[in-house]
Motif scaffolding. Structure first.
Motif, PDB file in Angstrom:
ATOM      1  N   SER A   1      -8.356  -8.798   5.199  1.00 19.94           N
ATOM      2  CA  SER A   1      -8.945  -8.924   3.858  1.00 19.94           C
ATOM      3  C   SER A   1      -9.680 -10.246   3.657  1.00 19.94           C
ATOM      4  O   SER A   1     -10.290 -10.451   2.612  1.00 19.94           O
ATOM      5  CB  SER A   1      -7.855  -8.794   2.788  1.00 19.94           C
ATOM      6  OG  SER A   1      -6.941  -9.884   2.858  1.00 19.94           O
TER       7      SER A   1
ATOM      8  N   TRP B   1       2.785 -15.552   1.388  1.00 20.97           N
ATOM      9  CA  TRP B   1       2.170 -14.223   1.351  1.00 20.97           C
ATOM     10  C   TRP B   1       2.980 -13.230   2.165  1.00 20.97           C
ATOM     11  O   TRP B   1       3.400 -13.507   3.294  1.00 20.97           O
ATOM     12  CB  TRP B   1       0.748 -14.258   1.907  1.00 20.97           C
ATOM     13  CG  TRP B   1       0.118 -12.884   1.934  1.00 20.97           C
ATOM     14  CD1 TRP B   1      -0.586 -12.303   0.928  1.00 20.97           C
ATOM     15  CD2 TRP B   1       0.158 -11.917   2.994  1.00 20.97           C
ATOM     16  NE1 TRP B   1      -0.989 -11.029   1.280  1.00 20.97           N
ATOM     17  CE2 TRP B   1      -0.544 -10.763   2.561  1.00 20.97           C
ATOM     18  CE3 TRP B   1       0.725 -11.902   4.255  1.00 20.97           C
ATOM     19  CZ2 TRP B   1      -0.696  -9.632   3.354  1.00 20.97           C
ATOM     20  CZ3 TRP B   1       0.583 -10.768   5.057  1.00 20.97           C
ATOM     21  CH2 TRP B   1      -0.125  -9.657   4.605  1.00 20.97           C
TER      22      TRP B   1
ATOM     23  N   ASN C   1      -1.686 -11.134  -2.569  1.00 24.54           N
ATOM     24  CA  ASN C   1      -3.137 -11.239  -2.392  1.00 24.54           C
ATOM     25  C   ASN C   1      -3.408 -12.440  -1.494  1.00 24.54           C
ATOM     26  O   ASN C   1      -3.178 -13.583  -1.890  1.00 24.54           O
ATOM     27  CB  ASN C   1      -3.830 -11.401  -3.745  1.00 24.54           C
ATOM     28  CG  ASN C   1      -5.347 -11.434  -3.622  1.00 24.54           C
ATOM     29  OD1 ASN C   1      -5.915 -12.207  -2.852  1.00 24.54           O
ATOM     30  ND2 ASN C   1      -6.022 -10.597  -4.403  1.00 24.54           N
TER      31      ASN C   1
END
Length: 328
Positions: free
Chosen positions: A90, A29, A64
């Protein structure tokens, strides 16, 4: 083995390279969509360690984070401490449940003066038994060149430390497990402060003789800190402590030493940060450690030297003279 690596910088790139030497699948990520797409297309990180080839059969970039965490066994956190909170904003604690978390962050959360492991425990309810840290001495740039390197995996859970040490071991990286997670984590924070201070004194004209005295005094300062905060029997001459301090204080690749050297030569903090385009963890660590240790009567001449210069705009030459008199 399925692993999520969080972070797009040089250390995250080096860790991804090391892990790819084994039988793994990595979800990598990073914040930048452009960087992720570049890696997918060209198989290298264009901004950091660009010579490292990223194996497309083993590594899949993600932007994401929830998707990157889904279905993985291990999570390696490799973003600067000042940006950890923003990087994880998130997700919720459910996204980290039953995962083993390894921190490759050598800094503290500035807002709360917390180690990364304590912050994860407080904010995401991750058990300390499911966490470990990666310690050096090891620079990402030498990993890219496949120079022989050594890593320590520290955890309160020795089974976890052993398991991840096995994952990181390869032909150019030797690894060993250690139970002293707090001592290693605080020592990793402190060595950045020392390297930054060494850089400042070098920029002011201090030579090799003075730096040798600084580093030997720094080991005493580190011992005083870890003995107060996390008392236990430990051998500070081990590579996870002394070795990591030495490479960070002396290496040409040390961003903390480079940052300090620029300050010593007259750069402002902002100008040095802009020119480096990399994060020197020691800058934030100085304030964290200084504030945290105010409740203890522990002599910390090197940390105080850096704090007065970086946060109080004190005279470089005056603080250098003060430091000289406090070292032995």
């Amino acid at each position: 083995m399925k692993i999520t690596v969080i972070g797009g910088g040089s250390w995250a790139t080096a860790i991804t390279k090391i892990l790819c030497e084994g039988n793994v699948q990595i979800k990598w990520w990073m914040r930048s969509v452009e960087d992720a797409e570049h890696i997918k297309k060209h198989h290298h990180n264009r901004n950091y360690l660009s010579s490292v080839e990223i194996h497309p059969s083993k590594v899949k970039p993600y932007t994401n984070l929830k998707e990157a965490l889904r279905g993985t066994d291990w999570v390696v956190l490799a973003v600067p401490a000042a940006f950890v909170s923003d990087a994880l904003k998130s997700i919720s604690k459910s996204n980290l449940e039953e995962k083993k978390i390894i921190s490759a962050v050598k800094g503290m959360i500035p807002e709360s003066n917390q180690l990364i492991t304590d912050w994860l425990a407080d904010n995401y309810q991750v058990s300390h038994q499911n966490m470990g840290i990666i310690a050096g001495p090891c620079h990402a740039e030498e990993v890219a060149l496949e120079k022989q390197s050594y890593l320590t995996i520290a955890s309160a859970n020795m089974d976890l430390a052993n398991d991840f040490a096995n994952l990181m071991r390869c032909r150019y990286v030797s690894t060993s497990p250690l139970v002293d997670i707090y001592g290693v984590e605080y020592a990793a924070v402190m060595k950045n402060i020392v390297a930054l201070s060494c850089g400042i004194t070098h920029g002011l004209g201090g030579g090799d003789n003075f730096q040798a005295v600084m580093v030997s005094n720094a080991m005493q300062e580190i011992k005083r800190v870890v003995d107060v905060i996390a008392p236990m029997e430990r051998d500070l001459s081990a590579s996870a402590y002394l070795g990591d301090l030495l490479v960070t204080a002396y290496s040409q690749f040390s961003r903390n030493r480079t940052f300090g050297n620029m300050i010593g030569r007259g750069y402002s903090v902002q100008a040095a940060q802009l020119e480096m385009n990399m994060i020197a963890e020691g800058y934030y660590a100085v304030k964290c450690i200084y504030e945290m240790m105010q409740r203890f009567e522990v002599p910390m001449p090197i940390t105080n030297f850096a704090y007065q210069i970086l946060y109080k705009n004190a005279s470089l030459k005056k603080e250098f003279e003060v430091l000289k008199k406090k070292l032995i």
